[in-house]
Scaffold this motif. Structure first.
Motif, PDB file in Angstrom:
ATOM      1  N   VAL A 348      10.690 -23.446  29.882  1.00  0.00           N
ATOM      2  CA  VAL A 348       9.351 -23.375  29.304  1.00  0.00           C
ATOM      3  C   VAL A 348       9.395 -24.208  28.019  1.00  0.00           C
ATOM      4  N   ARG A 381       6.587 -16.496  29.442  1.00  0.00           N
ATOM      5  CA  ARG A 381       5.937 -16.903  30.694  1.00  0.00           C
ATOM      6  C   ARG A 381       4.956 -18.034  30.422  1.00  0.00           C
ATOM      7  N   ARG A 382       4.574 -18.697  31.496  1.00  0.00           N
ATOM      8  CA  ARG A 382       3.551 -19.741  31.447  1.00  0.00           C
ATOM      9  C   ARG A 382       2.201 -19.126  31.788  1.00  0.00           C
ATOM     10  N   GLU A 386      -0.310 -23.133  28.649  1.00  0.00           N
ATOM     11  CA  GLU A 386       0.261 -22.537  27.448  1.00  0.00           C
ATOM     12  C   GLU A 386       1.560 -21.827  27.778  1.00  0.00           C
ATOM     13  N   ALA A 387       2.383 -21.692  26.742  1.00  0.00           N
ATOM     14  CA  ALA A 387       3.627 -20.931  26.837  1.00  0.00           C
ATOM     15  C   ALA A 387       3.485 -19.689  25.968  1.00  0.00           C
ATOM     16  N   TRP A 388       3.780 -18.521  26.546  1.00  0.00           N
ATOM     17  CA  TRP A 388       3.622 -17.260  25.823  1.00  0.00           C
ATOM     18  C   TRP A 388       4.979 -16.644  25.549  1.00  0.00           C
ATOM     19  N   SER A 452       1.044 -17.511  21.529  1.00  0.00           N
ATOM     20  CA  SER A 452       0.616 -18.496  22.516  1.00  0.00           C
ATOM     21  C   SER A 452       0.752 -19.890  21.917  1.00  0.00           C
ATOM     22  N   LEU A 455       1.923 -25.888  25.810  1.00  0.00           N
ATOM     23  CA  LEU A 455       3.055 -26.177  26.684  1.00  0.00           C
ATOM     24  C   LEU A 455       3.311 -27.679  26.702  1.00  0.00           C
TER      25      LEU A 455
END
Length: 459
Positions: A348, A381-382, A386-388, A452, A455
């Motif tokens: 990620v 996670r994705r 966005e990447a969280w 958040s 990505l």
């Protein structure tokens, strides 16, 4: 000795333009001079060659055949044409088919190649000269064959004409150079005026005035103005962060320090062992809370500073989660508490500061462990583009009014057991520095809060 830290002043822009214009005029002058001389010689040669050919043709037209012999009656027009080259000496010669000189100078050179019209160089005495040879052919009963007319003169008039052309070209170039230099000076002065205005505006500002510059400027100088505005915005954020840190430290640390001092004094004067032990226990609890608060204040100052001072680099958000888990395992996990780590199998990728992201995640996880309901989970996670980096606990989370104030400093709600405060303010600052945000929601399975981030494409 020159101070190495002193900014070096180089040649002014006006001087650079002057040097550039002078170099262009000088180089152009040399090129124009060479071209003008070449053109002058060519033009002079063409002009005076026509005079020679015209004079030779006039003489050739005046030749007649009498008693089987060519007779030359020298026309006045031929000499009028040759007299146009006033400084030159004139040479001529008329030769019959047998090579005999009918009139003129027998020393005048003949062309190497016999043609109806020939132009060639030679000498007249000790001077270089130019000659034209015109052949007139006769086919009469008494005389059949060519008669060659040779006319020449020296090169003084040609050289004077070529020199005049070159001098006129240089005069025009000099005038053009002066005009160019004048307009270049005016253009540079006009182009530099916005820089002077910006400098004056900065020089007359109050030291604490960091508002953006509004002076109009052309595109190239506007880039400098905008860079200065960006620098002042970063400087203002740093100054604001420093003032906030000092203000928070002065406001928040004064009360716990006073309370610890009073309780220690009371414990020292308390004769009852049980009450003394209780007072000491309260001092220990306050000291722990005081240490946590001090750590958060320093963490907030560090995070805000790194937001502008540290360049972002490509990161795998899973590595950030692992770093948070490892750093928090001994410092944050209460006895018997467990944290589930949930990481995806694929990378990620984000762009960010490892230390700031780790600090934000530690604060989110610390809030969940202190004030949430077990079990607690930390993961990545994705979500779309966005990447969280998320933290979840099994509790219901704070109320809507508390959620609206989660990013503010030192907000606290007794029912939520301290879900506000500096921890989420730090996480909110990190999110803003990374062009991200804090997302939170509550469902039947518990309460989740996530950092958040945009990505990035994996390399």
């Amino acid at each position: 000795m020159t101070d190495a830290a002193t900014p070096r002043t180089t040649l002014s822009l006006k001087s650079r333009v002057a040097v550039a214009v002078a170099a262009v005029v000088l180089v152009g002058g040399v090129i124009v001079l060479v071209a003008a001389l070449a053109y002058g010689r060519h033009a002079a040669r063409e002009a005076y060659d026509r005079l020679l050919v015209g004079a030779a043709s006039d003489i050739a037209e005046s030749i007649t055949i009498r008693d089987g012999q060519p007779v030359v009656d020298m026309p006045v027009s031929a000499f009028e044409l040759l007299s146009l080259a006033r400084k030159d000496r004139i040479d001529y010669r008329v030769v019959d088919r047998d090579g005999r000189t009918l009139t003129g100078s027998a020393e005048a050179p003949r062309p190497e190649t016999r043609r109806d019209l020939a132009l060639y160089g030679g000498t007249f005495g000790t001077e270089p000269a130019r000659y034209a040879a015109v052949v007139r052919r006769f086919a009469e009963r008494g005389y059949s064959g060519p008669v060659e007319v040779i006319v020449g003169h020296t090169l003084r008039a040609r050289q004077d004409l070529a020199r005049d052309i070159a001098q006129n070209a240089l005069a025009v170039l000099g005038l053009a150079g002066a005009v160019i230099a004048l307009f270049a000076s005016l253009a540079v002065a006009s182009a530099l005026r916005p820089l002077t205005n910006i400098g004056d505006a900065l020089a007359h500002r109050d030291p604490t005035d960091l508002t953006p510059l509004r002076e109009p400027a052309p595109r190239e100088i506007a880039a400098l103005r905008d860079a200065l505005n960006g620098f002042m915005r970063r400087l203002e954020r740093q100054l604001t962060a420093n003032r906030t840190l000092i203000s928070d430290a002065a406001h928040q640390l004064r009360t716990p320090v006073a309370a610890i001092r009073v309780q220690l004094q009371a414990a020292a004067e308390e004769p009852d062992p049980e009450r003394k032990a209780a007072l000491i226990a309260r001092v220990q609890n306050r000291a722990g809370a005081f240490g946590h608060l001090l750590e958060q204040l320093l963490s907030q100052g560090m995070v805000i500073h790194r937001g502008d001072a540290v360049a972002k680099e490509p990161l795998d958000l899973r590595d950030v989660a692992l770093e948070i888990y490892e750093q928090s395992e001994t410092a944050l996990f209460p006895e018997g508490a467990e944290v589930r780590l949930d990481l995806p199998p694929k990378e990620v990728a984000v762009s960010g500061d490892m230390l700031s992201l780790t600090e934000a995640g530690k604060n989110l996880l610390g809030n969940a462990l202190r004030h949430g309901t077990a079990p607690v989970a930390l993961g990545v996670r994705r979500v779309g583009g966005e990447a969280w980096l998320w933290v979840r606990d099994a509790g219901s989370g704070p109320g809507p009014d508390i959620l609206d104030r989660m990013g503010e400093r030192f907000t606290r709600d007794n029912a939520s057991a301290g879900i506000g405060g500096l921890g989420l303010a730090i996480a909110s600052s990190v999110a803003a520095n990374h062009d991200g945000r804090l997302d939170r929601h509550s469902d039947g399975d518990g309460f989740e809060i996530a950092l958040s981030l945009p990505l990035e494409e994996a390399a």
